[in-house]
Design a protein around this motif. Structure first.
Motif, PDB file in Angstrom:
ATOM      1  N   UNK A 120       0.895  -1.176   0.088  1.00 23.35           N
ATOM      2  CA  UNK A 120      -0.123   0.027   0.011  1.00 23.35           C
ATOM      3  C   UNK A 120       0.926   1.375   0.064  1.00 23.35           C
ATOM      4  N   UNK A 121       1.939   1.112   0.957  1.00 21.37           N
ATOM      5  CA  UNK A 121       2.814   2.366   0.695  1.00 21.37           C
ATOM      6  C   UNK A 121       4.132   1.931   1.757  1.00 21.37           C
ATOM      7  N   UNK A 122       5.149   2.456   1.702  1.00 17.76           N
ATOM      8  CA  UNK A 122       6.271   2.676   2.443  1.00 17.76           C
ATOM      9  C   UNK A 122       6.037   3.820   3.458  1.00 17.76           C
ATOM     10  N   UNK A 123       6.354   3.937   4.661  1.00 14.09           N
ATOM     11  CA  UNK A 123       6.234   4.997   5.379  1.00 14.09           C
ATOM     12  C   UNK A 123       7.699   5.366   5.665  1.00 14.09           C
ATOM     13  N   UNK A 124       8.279   6.194   4.807  1.00 15.61           N
ATOM     14  CA  UNK A 124       9.876   6.519   4.774  1.00 15.61           C
ATOM     15  C   UNK A 124      10.210   7.166   6.198  1.00 15.61           C
ATOM     16  N   UNK A 125      11.586   7.014   6.487  1.00 17.75           N
ATOM     17  CA  UNK A 125      11.856   7.375   8.005  1.00 17.75           C
ATOM     18  C   UNK A 125      13.322   8.406   7.501  1.00 17.75           C
ATOM     19  N   UNK A 126      13.906   8.181   6.358  1.00 14.84           N
ATOM     20  CA  UNK A 126      15.123   8.907   6.235  1.00 14.84           C
ATOM     21  C   UNK A 126      15.504   9.177   4.801  1.00 14.84           C
ATOM     22  N   UNK A 147       4.825   7.585   2.049  1.00 15.08           N
ATOM     23  CA  UNK A 147       4.569   8.823   2.733  1.00 15.08           C
ATOM     24  C   UNK A 147       6.160   8.985   3.569  1.00 15.08           C
ATOM     25  N   UNK A 148       6.137  10.337   3.978  1.00 12.46           N
ATOM     26  CA  UNK A 148       7.189  10.456   4.629  1.00 12.46           C
ATOM     27  C   UNK A 148       6.953  10.795   6.176  1.00 12.46           C
ATOM     28  N   UNK A 149       7.552  10.168   7.120  1.00 12.53           N
ATOM     29  CA  UNK A 149       7.291  10.147   8.393  1.00 12.53           C
ATOM     30  C   UNK A 149       8.121  11.423   9.041  1.00 12.53           C
ATOM     31  N   UNK A 150       7.052  12.086   9.602  1.00  7.47           N
ATOM     32  CA  UNK A 150       7.696  13.663  10.281  1.00  7.47           C
ATOM     33  C   UNK A 150       7.683  13.245  11.760  1.00  7.47           C
ATOM     34  N   UNK A 151       8.688  13.905  12.278  1.00  7.22           N
ATOM     35  CA  UNK A 151       8.716  13.921  13.898  1.00  7.22           C
ATOM     36  C   UNK A 151       8.310  15.253  14.241  1.00  7.22           C
ATOM     37  N   UNK A 152       7.291  15.154  14.842  1.00  7.17           N
ATOM     38  CA  UNK A 152       6.713  16.482  15.242  1.00  7.17           C
ATOM     39  C   UNK A 152       7.111  17.298  16.330  1.00  7.17           C
ATOM     40  N   UNK A 177      12.353  20.179   8.632  1.00  8.68           N
ATOM     41  CA  UNK A 177      12.991  19.754   7.320  1.00  8.68           C
ATOM     42  C   UNK A 177      12.179  19.103   6.355  1.00  8.68           C
ATOM     43  N   UNK A 178      10.878  19.092   6.504  1.00 10.71           N
ATOM     44  CA  UNK A 178       9.873  18.337   5.648  1.00 10.71           C
ATOM     45  C   UNK A 178       9.984  18.670   4.322  1.00 10.71           C
ATOM     46  N   UNK A 197       3.144  10.917   7.178  1.00 12.83           N
ATOM     47  CA  UNK A 197       3.066   9.742   8.155  1.00 12.83           C
ATOM     48  C   UNK A 197       3.641  10.510   9.606  1.00 12.83           C
ATOM     49  N   UNK A 198       2.795  10.187  10.705  1.00 13.45           N
ATOM     50  CA  UNK A 198       3.172  10.412  11.944  1.00 13.45           C
ATOM     51  C   UNK A 198       2.820   9.408  12.830  1.00 13.45           C
TER      52      UNK A 198
END
Length: 421
Positions: A120-126, A147-152, A177-178, A197-198
């Motif tokens: 379905x998707x990769x939640x990318x971390x870096x 999606x890209x996982x953001x650290x809030x 840096x998003x 992603x979060x």
């Protein structure tokens, strides 16, 4: 609510006496309730009604295929964090387009497996992970949805070992840096950016940290759309806690969580994904153990069980509380006594509770650890050469062993002796 209740003084799992299961499979063992699993999944599904959404079960909480198949047949997707979990989900009949791949250390092999098997998707971390996904996708001639996982940088107010949304945690890309990271992703021909992603942590007992994180995600969605990105899906992670101690105030309900999601994100016209694990599985399972000895110490009594830290590690690892109850209920008014409840592993850390007030117990009595369905069997080990314990699934008045206890020979014979010995 769960379906582990006393009837006429005996603990039942749905319509099956727990003592009957113990007699059939031996102790210790895990037992799960189908009705509780389905009820908790549906609470989340209904909480997001009116929004385009998918509830993906976080497999790291409980990954037995029977549990996965039960939830998948009810409409759940799966959130996986390894190749093994991905293959377990596929083996349980979950289609690739309902599997989300999370985790900070995805390898090229894992990415290849998911892209060829469906994802379905990769939640990318870096960024390095993004580059690897892009390369594998280009090599295969496909486009990888991400999606890209953001650290809030939001304090989840939970145990330090299960907090994931603060700046010092290893997860995600700093939300500051998003924009530059999304621009980099958009430049890669093997990727399709579909959302954000979060995930800020596990066992959250308040809604406010979620609200703060989701407000930041809402603002980021508008910013990224203005930059030209087609943000159409928000993966909000999981993390809603469960009441491990019945005497404590209960964490927010799924319906309250759902209302907050609609309030903070409902105006964005996006698909919502959530990834609960603990709240679906936690109260759906118990661990049943037998008293081996009652030992009188210098100033305390020890209740020595046949279950140990290798079977349920949460108390040793997280100082976690589990309610521990007798399988045969004591007569009303029975005076309680204090026990240190321990296992037989040769570690002082093999302690489930200290000074726990219980009705008097003796050798061969059965006890049940409540709320053990999540992060129980999946985190167990064979430390001290103790075989992994059985898992049992109950459905109404039926039960089945869904993972058998290996024999000592099966466990030992996995070792291979070099020819020079």
């Amino acid at each position: 609510m769960d379906h582990f209740l006393y009837r006429d003084g005996a603990l039942y799992a749905e319509d099956v006496p727990v003592a009957e299961i113990a007699a059939a499979v031996g102790t210790p063992f895990y037992v799960y309730s189908t009705a509780t699993l389905l009820r908790h999944f549906r609470l989340f599904d209904e909480a997001l009604s009116g929004m385009d959404h998918l509830v993906c079960f976080a497999m790291k909480a409980a990954s037995n295929q029977a549990i996965l198949k039960t939830l998948a047949q009810a409409g759940a997707g799966m959130d996986v964090v390894s190749q093994g979990e991905y293959l377990r989900a596929k083996a349980a009949g979950v289609p690739g387009d309902k599997i989300v791949f999370s985790g900070v250390g995805k390898t090229a092999e894992e990415i290849h497996t998911a892209l060829t098997g469906g994802i379905r998707q990769f939640n990318v971390e870096s960024e390095p992970e993004m580059e690897t996904i892009n390369k594998v996708a280009l090599d295969l001639g496909v486009t990888a949805p991400i999606t890209i996982r953001v650290n809030p940088d939001v304090d989840a107010k939970t145990h330090a070992k299960i907090a994931t949304g603060k700046s010092e945690n290893k997860f995600g890309i700093p939300i500051s840096r998003a924009r530059e990271v999304y621009a980099l992703a958009a430049s890669m021909k093997g990727l399709e950016v579909i959302g954000i992603d979060v995930h800020i942590g596990s066992q959250l007992t308040e809604l406010e940290p979620f609200r703060l994180a989701y407000q930041k995600v809402a603002e980021l969605t508008e910013t990224l759309r203005a930059d030209g990105h087609n943000i159409r899906r928000l993966d909000l992670g999981g993390g809603l806690g469960i009441p491990y101690e019945r005497s404590n105030d209960a964490p927010p309900l799924p319906v309250e969580y759902g209302a907050m999601v609609k309030e903070t994100l409902g105006h964005l016209n996006v698909e919502i994904e959530i990834e609960p694990g603990r709240l679906i599985a936690g109260n759906s399972g118990i661990m049943v153990s037998k008293v081996i000895y009652v030992k009188q110490g210098e100033d305390r009594q020890f209740l020595i069980l046949d279950g140990a830290m290798n079977d349920l590690i949460r108390p040793a690892m997280y100082e976690a509380h589990h309610d521990i109850i007798p399988v045969i209920e004591a007569e009303p008014g029975t005076e309680q006594t204090a026990y240190d409840i321990v296992g037989p592993v040769c570690e002082s850390g093999d302690t489930f509770a200290k000074g726990r007030m219980m009705t008097p117990l003796q050798a061969d009595d059965l006890v049940a650890f409540r709320s053990a369905g999540a992060y129980g069997a999946v985190m167990s080990s064979e430390y001290n050469s103790r075989p992994l314990i059985p898992e049992v699934l109950v459905n109404g008045d039926q039960f089945a062993v869904i993972r058998k206890r290996p024999t000592f020979d099966e466990m030992i014979n996995r070792d291979t002796i070099p020819e020079w010995l």
